[in-house]
Scaffold this motif. Structure first.
Motif, short mmCIF file in Angstrom:
data_model
loop_
_atom_site.label_atom_id
_atom_site.label_comp_id
_atom_site.label_asym_id
_atom_site.label_seq_id
_atom_site.Cartn_x
_atom_site.Cartn_y
_atom_site.Cartn_z
N ILE A 1 2.21 2.01 -3.36
CA ILE A 1 1.21 2.78 -4.15
C ILE A 1 1.27 4.30 -3.80
O ILE A 1 1.19 5.15 -4.84
CB ILE A 1 -0.12 2.11 -3.83
CG1 ILE A 1 -0.27 0.76 -4.64
CG2 ILE A 1 -1.25 2.80 -4.70
CD1 ILE A 1 -1.62 -0.12 -4.29
N GLY A 2 1.01 4.48 -2.59
CA GLY A 2 1.20 5.85 -1.89
C GLY A 2 2.40 6.62 -2.64
O GLY A 2 2.10 7.65 -2.84
N VAL B 1 4.32 6.02 -5.45
CA VAL B 1 4.18 6.38 -6.73
C VAL B 1 2.93 7.63 -7.01
O VAL B 1 3.34 8.42 -7.48
CB VAL B 1 3.53 5.15 -7.59
CG1 VAL B 1 3.37 5.40 -8.94
CG2 VAL B 1 4.48 4.06 -7.43
N ALA B 2 1.93 7.38 -6.09
CA ALA B 2 0.97 8.71 -6.34
C ALA B 2 1.79 9.97 -5.71
O ALA B 2 1.58 11.11 -6.61
CB ALA B 2 -0.18 8.39 -5.46
N ILE C 1 0.80 -1.11 0.09
CA ILE C 1 0.07 0.02 0.06
C ILE C 1 0.93 1.31 -0.26
O ILE C 1 0.46 2.26 -0.64
CB ILE C 1 -0.91 -0.01 1.30
CG1 ILE C 1 -1.83 -1.11 1.26
CG2 ILE C 1 -1.91 1.22 1.24
CD1 ILE C 1 -2.58 -1.59 2.54
N GLU C 2 1.88 1.15 0.90
CA GLU C 2 2.76 2.53 0.76
C GLU C 2 3.60 2.72 -0.49
O GLU C 2 4.03 3.82 -0.91
CB GLU C 2 3.82 2.28 2.14
CG GLU C 2 3.19 2.78 3.40
CD GLU C 2 2.43 4.20 3.08
OE1 GLU C 2 2.92 5.16 2.76
OE2 GLU C 2 1.26 4.22 3.49
#
Lengths: 87, 87
Positions: free
Chosen positions: B7-8, B10-11, B4-5
């Motif tokens: 993904i975070g 990358v965002a 999840i982090e």
């Protein structure tokens, strides 16, 4: 709704509200010269991934904020493509 | 670091990177006519509250993204005040 989510929704309101005048201005003036398409696409992708992150984190405020900003970014990309072609 | 982090982050990279050219452009051109001070202050406050939210959520990617964007927004406010006075 807990205290943390209230903080999140205040943040969501402020950052999305600050973005809307740009969309309105671009729509009215049709002036897209200052907008960069690669940057808009990068921003759109980033906001989409934040939205996915918000779902993973089960954060209602992040989901709402990024969903609205995603729509705003979509409109800016649409205007950029539409009004650039017309020149 | 969990999935999840990643993904975070990358965002975080995409949305902060998309914002930096605006700061650079404003710095170089000194053209702040398109920037609205109330909107910048609203955005700055919103990003600051997102930063607080990121700490509550213990989200490293949100903390990083909002810390960098807070600095970017600060510079835009500084330029807006500085270059408006000079006109």
């Amino acid at each position: 709704m807990n205290f943390i989510e209230i903080i999140g929704f205040v943040a969501a309101f402020l950052t999305t509200a600050a973005f809307l005048p740009q969309v309105y201005k671009t729509w009215k003036t049709k002036d897209v010269s200052a907008l960069s398409l690669p940057m808009l696409l990068m921003f759109f992708t980033g906001v989409f991934i934040w939205l996915v992150y918000g779902f993973y984190k089960e954060s209602p405020s992040m989901i709402m904020a990024n969903a609205i900003t995603l729509v705003s970014a979509f409109f800016l990309i649409y205007f950029k493509i539409k009004y650039t072609k017309n020149i």
